[in-house]
Design a protein around this motif. Structure first.
Motif, PDB file in Angstrom:
ATOM      1  N   ASN A  33       0.787  -1.068  -0.064  1.00  0.00           N
ATOM      2  CA  ASN A  33      -0.107   0.024  -0.003  1.00  0.00           C
ATOM      3  C   ASN A  33       1.084   1.121  -0.127  1.00  0.00           C
ATOM      4  O   ASN A  33       0.412   2.276  -0.510  1.00  0.00           O
ATOM      5  CB  ASN A  33      -0.948   0.059   1.092  1.00  0.00           C
ATOM      6  CG  ASN A  33      -0.287  -0.116   2.494  1.00  0.00           C
ATOM      7  OD1 ASN A  33       0.667  -0.857   2.624  1.00  0.00           O
ATOM      8  ND2 ASN A  33      -0.667   0.896   3.347  1.00  0.00           N
ATOM      9  N   GLU A  34       1.917   1.358   0.761  1.00  0.00           N
ATOM     10  CA  GLU A  34       2.931   2.424   0.843  1.00  0.00           C
ATOM     11  C   GLU A  34       3.795   2.333  -0.732  1.00  0.00           C
ATOM     12  O   GLU A  34       3.599   3.825  -1.240  1.00  0.00           O
ATOM     13  CB  GLU A  34       4.068   2.178   1.649  1.00  0.00           C
ATOM     14  CG  GLU A  34       3.509   2.226   3.035  1.00  0.00           C
ATOM     15  CD  GLU A  34       4.802   1.515   4.200  1.00  0.00           C
ATOM     16  OE1 GLU A  34       4.588   2.265   5.127  1.00  0.00           O
ATOM     17  OE2 GLU A  34       5.450   0.848   3.817  1.00  0.00           O
ATOM     18  N   ALA A  35       4.080   1.384  -1.298  1.00  0.00           N
ATOM     19  CA  ALA A  35       4.618   1.556  -2.855  1.00  0.00           C
ATOM     20  C   ALA A  35       3.650   2.100  -3.446  1.00  0.00           C
ATOM     21  O   ALA A  35       3.777   3.110  -4.573  1.00  0.00           O
ATOM     22  CB  ALA A  35       4.993   0.176  -3.157  1.00  0.00           C
ATOM     23  N   LYS A  36       2.300   1.882  -3.496  1.00  0.00           N
ATOM     24  CA  LYS A  36       1.496   2.238  -4.434  1.00  0.00           C
ATOM     25  C   LYS A  36       0.936   3.779  -4.032  1.00  0.00           C
ATOM     26  O   LYS A  36       0.784   4.880  -5.138  1.00  0.00           O
ATOM     27  CB  LYS A  36       0.136   1.461  -4.388  1.00  0.00           C
ATOM     28  CG  LYS A  36       0.419  -0.103  -5.108  1.00  0.00           C
ATOM     29  CD  LYS A  36      -1.096  -0.722  -4.885  1.00  0.00           C
ATOM     30  CE  LYS A  36      -1.015  -2.044  -5.894  1.00  0.00           C
ATOM     31  NZ  LYS A  36      -2.054  -3.020  -6.000  1.00  0.00           N
ATOM     32  N   ALA A  37       1.101   3.962  -2.770  1.00  0.00           N
ATOM     33  CA  ALA A  37       0.885   5.501  -2.540  1.00  0.00           C
ATOM     34  C   ALA A  37       2.070   6.377  -3.010  1.00  0.00           C
ATOM     35  O   ALA A  37       1.914   7.532  -3.565  1.00  0.00           O
ATOM     36  CB  ALA A  37       0.811   5.702  -1.146  1.00  0.00           C
ATOM     37  N   LEU A  38       3.228   5.794  -2.867  1.00  0.00           N
ATOM     38  CA  LEU A  38       4.321   6.683  -3.533  1.00  0.00           C
ATOM     39  C   LEU A  38       4.345   6.774  -4.892  1.00  0.00           C
ATOM     40  O   LEU A  38       4.506   7.983  -5.307  1.00  0.00           O
ATOM     41  CB  LEU A  38       5.732   5.946  -3.076  1.00  0.00           C
ATOM     42  CG  LEU A  38       6.813   6.623  -3.469  1.00  0.00           C
ATOM     43  CD1 LEU A  38       7.884   6.376  -2.329  1.00  0.00           C
ATOM     44  CD2 LEU A  38       7.523   6.325  -4.823  1.00  0.00           C
TER      45      LEU A  38
END
Length: 904
Positions: free
Chosen positions: A492-497
């Motif tokens: 989820n963090e990778a996609k947010a970035l």
């Protein structure tokens, strides 16, 4: 800096420290080579044990040499070298070649000696070739400062090698093949002078037309890329890179890591720099010879003219399996060939002229093929048969080759029967080979060089829309992970970035309860997928952490509970953040967009066919950031799946511009955050309706401190320097943008040239009126921001952007001195632009560490002369109508009262 290297490569006097009378010694061989090959300068053997060496008086130490020494060649045990380097510095020696071994390869003690040698050489301003090298040769001077058995023939090839042993073998081969050199350099361990310095030096050397490199390793990659990109347009740089590494294929977190080995980075770098990479020593010299004899092909379509079917078929197979195309001859060409050749000729390409073909028939066939617009080059194959006139056919081929700008290559198969013919071809500048495959190989290398140079000259289109990344939000995500001691981002963090960089990721939610999972599933729209989010379960399927095709709220709640239960069963101590809920996506193509941090070239981008079998399919291409739209498109075009992506058999193609834009935005993440070690979007689903990230992984390095004012030191190609963009006011209070030039500015600069008066052109180009071609403009707009800078003034009038003026500096290869030039278009003169642009550019030059700025100005250009004098330039007469202006930036005061950046 050039004069320092002149001391090494064009010395007027040489001292050999360690010259010996012992015939089996390196000191004896090297000194004998200098003495016997006609070096006309001063030659001083340094040896305290001998009064003379080979009849020349010897001296106890360098200080006793009877005249100033330009070059000292050191052949001593390594432990004595640091002290001798100190003696050379005190004696005023210009440069050093250290033959001795036993330094960096000798452990810590050797590294200490290297540090001491470098400290001393810098104190006295001496440059060093070596250590652990064969030496250097300048055939024109009769200077053979090596211990090789042969002397190089004079020619126009500069050869640079990290292997001394290979140098000896190549010298022997080159003499037998009559291959000549402008310079022949064994660079050894490269503790000082490396590939970048030599490319810069030989790139400006008028006696050198081609640079050949044998490379085993590379240091200072950014300097190498800058030098290679500067000269590859005008001088072919051909590289044989040895030691293909398997380090990059060690176990990695992502698919990208297994695909992007170190050798892929070298391929991408050489292509981006405009260099030609070859695989064999024979290719190195074959390619250099062909490029010096023939024009480059515009494409990869080859016509083959042969008197034997078998060799023609073999040549065709080799061509088509290595990226070339067999030219499709036009109906007009077929008709003409039928009129010129016997009735039983092949009636296609390869053009089989039959075994009894006369020299005249050969020539007619070649000329018809060369005249065909669908042909980019011709390979002529000859096998000796009873009635074959090999020499006569060679003479006719030479005549045909002189009437075209397309490359003509020859494969005269055989030995004694074709010796005379080969000499005719050689004299007529037609490259000739024993085997057709060798000729095809050279043709393809020449075409690749054309492609690489086109890439340097290509004008990129504008991006589809304005793009402003949310860098602060992205950094917050990375910083949070690092502060928690993690070297990766959760999905989820990778996609947010990625979302911070406008890369389409779709909606996703992290549920912390079964009830939330049901709600989020309804909001997302069925069917959905649920995936565990846990720092201890990166491989989700291994712990039962994925559920697909969830079609109802109840199913989502059940799937949530099943995932949590399964993860706890497999990993009882796992830290569970929640369960990711997102809509399942279905599109025609699965792609990979990834990146890996290469230890030499920094971030390496990989693109290609994605999915679970990505390592098996291996359909990928690579590139280095920064990217523009043209460069991103080239990466896409370098894959097999590109043929499907552009549409085929009635299936609509994807939006290739939008896909290229996504890759370009992806590159910005790598540019902005050196902390990103590895990044993997697989799959990126795409069809004619658009694309979306389905899965993403990002691996991190620890925090990388940025050098103040220079945040992109982790890249080997300088990106667009946004820090130099600022708004200025004209005298009439209109706002204008003063910013660095971009490749996309070519149309605007072309329009500016139309607005220049004859006087403005005269003052800028000293009477020469340039032809404003695409090639001319790309040289002005596509610059290497590390070694040059061009600022334009962008003014908007009636909704249209105009280039009102441009100022530029071009630094030498060592960033010490820069040439200055400025031009303001007539409609915007007398607005104070000249002063604003000059002052700002001089501050940028100071920021880049440039010490002196030079310019030439016509004596009747009173405005420019006045402006130079006001800023402290010294003016001297260059010739009757021109002043030479120079400003010492180290002692001159800044001019701009306020700067948008802090000088480094």
């Amino acid at each position: 800096m050039v004069h320092q290297l002149d001391k090494i490569f064009k010395p007027k006097s040489i001292a050999v420290i360690g010259a010996s009378t012992r015939e089996d010694s390196v000191g004896h061989s090297l000194f004998k080579n200098l003495k016997d090959n006609g070096f006309k300068g001063g030659l001083y053997p340094i040896n305290p044990k001998n009064k003379e060496v080979l009849g020349i008086p010897a001296f106890e130490n360098i200080a006793q040499a009877p005249a100033p020494v330009d070059l000292a060649v050191i052949i001593l045990p390594s432990k004595f070298v640091p002290g001798v380097v100190e003696e050379c510095g005190k004696a005023g020696v210009g440069g050093l070649v250290i033959i001795s071994a036993g330094f960096q390869e000798a452990g810590e003690e050797g590294k200490k000696m290297v540090a001491e040698i470098l400290k001393t050489s810098r104190k006295f301003g001496m440059r060093i070739v070596g250590p652990n090298c064969l030496g250097i040769i300048n055939p024109k001077l009769g200077m053979n400062a090596t211990f090789a058995n042969r002397m190089a023939l004079p020619g126009n090839i500069a050869f640079i090698s990290q292997s001394g042993a290979l140098c000896s073998s190549i010298l022997d081969w080159a003499c037998e093949q009559s291959v000549g050199f402008s310079h022949f350099v064994s660079i050894g361990s490269m503790i000082d002078i490396g590939f970048a310095e030599l490319i810069d030096y030989f790139g400006t050397n008028q006696e050198t037309s081609c640079i050949l490199i044998y490379m085993e390793s590379l240091t200072h990659a950014r300097r190498f890329m800058s030098a290679a990109r500067a000269f590859a347009r005008s001088k072919p740089i051909i590289i044989l890179k040895a030691g293909k590494s398997s380090d990059g294929t060690k176990a990695a977190m992502s698919h990208t890591g297994t695909l992007a080995g170190n050798d892929a980075a070298f391929d991408a770098a050489f292509q981006r720099a405009g260099c030609i990479r070859v695989e064999r020593i024979s290719q190195l010299f074959n390619c250099a010879q062909a490029l010096s004899m023939q024009h480059r092909p515009d494409g990869n379509r080859l016509a083959i003219v042969t008197n034997a079917g078998g060799p023609g078929v073999l040549a065709t197979d080799y061509l088509t399996t290595r990226g070339g195309k067999l030219a499709q001859l036009s109906e007009e060409s077929i008709t003409k060939l039928s009129e010129a050749l016997p009735v039983n000729w092949s009636h296609g390409n390869p053009v089989d002229v039959l075994g009894d073909a006369s020299p005249t028939a050969y020539r007619k066939a070649v000329e018809i093929c060369l005249a065909d617009e669908g042909v980019d080059g011709v390979l002529t194959i000859l096998t000796v048969q009873t009635v074959t006139d090999a020499a006569g056919t060679a003479s006719e081929l030479v005549k045909a080759g002189k009437l075209t700008r397309k490359p003509v290559l020859a494969a005269w198969m055989g030995e004694k029967d074709v010796w005379e013919a080969r000499e005719i071809l050689e004299a007529g500048k037609v490259p000739n080979y024993r085997y057709p495959e060798s000729a095809v190989d050279v043709f393809l290398q020449m075409w690749q060089y054309t492609r690489n140079v086109e890439l340097l000259y290509e004008t990129p289109p504008e991006a589809p829309r304005r793009f402003v990344p949310k860098r602060d939000a992205a950094w917050h995500i990375i910083r949070t992970a690092l502060s928690e001691g993690r070297d990766y981002l959760l999905e989820n963090e990778a996609k947010a970035l990625l979302g911070c960089y406008s890369i389409p990721v779709g909606g996703n939610f992290v549920a912390t309860s079964a009830k939330e999972a049901g709600v989020f599933a309804e909001q997302s729209g069925f069917p959905v997928v649920l995936k565990i989010v846990s720092p201890d379960a990166l491989h989700k399927t291994d712990v039962g952490g994925v559920r697909l095709h969830i079609s109802t709220k109840a199913e989502a709640e059940k799937a949530y509970n099943e995932i949590i239960e399964s993860v706890k069963k497999h990993k009882p101590d796992a830290r569970i953040v929640g369960v990711l809920v997102e809509k399942m996506q279905k599109k025609r193509y699965e792609l990979l967009i990834g990146a890996k941090r290469d230890p030499i070239f920094g971030p390496l981008i990989v693109f290609g066919q994605g999915g679970v079998a990505v390592e098996v399919i291996k359909d990928t291409d690579f590139g280095l950031p920064p990217l523009n739209m043209a460069l991103a498109r080239r990466i896409i075009e370098g894959t097999r799946i590109y043929q499907q992506l552009k549409g085929f058999r009635g299936i609509p193609g994807v939006d290739l511009d939008e896909l290229a834009f996504t890759i370009q935005k992806f590159a910005y993440v790598l540019m902005d955050f050196p902390e990103v070690r590895e990044m993997d979007i697989n799959p990126y689903l795409v069809d004619e309706t658009g694309g979306i990230v389905v899965d993403a992984r990002i691996g991190l390095n620890e925090y990388q401190p940025r050098q103040k004012g220079h945040p992109y030191q982790h890249l080997v190609i300088s990106p667009y320097p946004e820090k130099y963009v600022k708004t200025i006011l004209l005298k009439d209070n209109r706002e204008a943008l003063l910013r660095p030039i971009r490749p996309e500015d070519e149309p605007m600069e072309a329009e500016m040239f139309k607005r220049l008066s004859d006087q403005s052109l005269y003052f800028r180009f000293f009477g020469f009126v340039p032809k404003v071609t695409h090639e001319f403009l790309t040289r002005l707009t596509q610059i290497d921001y590390d070694r040059e800078m061009a600022l334009i003034v962008e003014i908007t009038e009636d909704g249209k952007k105009h280039m009102a003026g441009v100022v530029r500096i071009i630094a030498d290869g060592w960033g010490e001195t820069a040439e200055f030039a400025i031009l303001v278009a007539d409609p915007w003169q007398n607005q104070g632009l000249g002063s604003l642009m000059t002052d700002y550019m001089l501050e940028i030059a100071r920021d880049k560490g440039i010490k002196k700025v030079n310019a030439s100005v016509l004596r009747n250009n009173s405005h420019m002369i006045r402006m130079f004098k006001a800023r402290g330039f010294t003016l001297e007469t260059e010739d009757s109508g021109v002043f030479s202006a120079e400003l010492d930036l180290e002692h001159a005061l800044p001019f701009a009262a306020e700067l948008p950046f802090q000088p480094g």
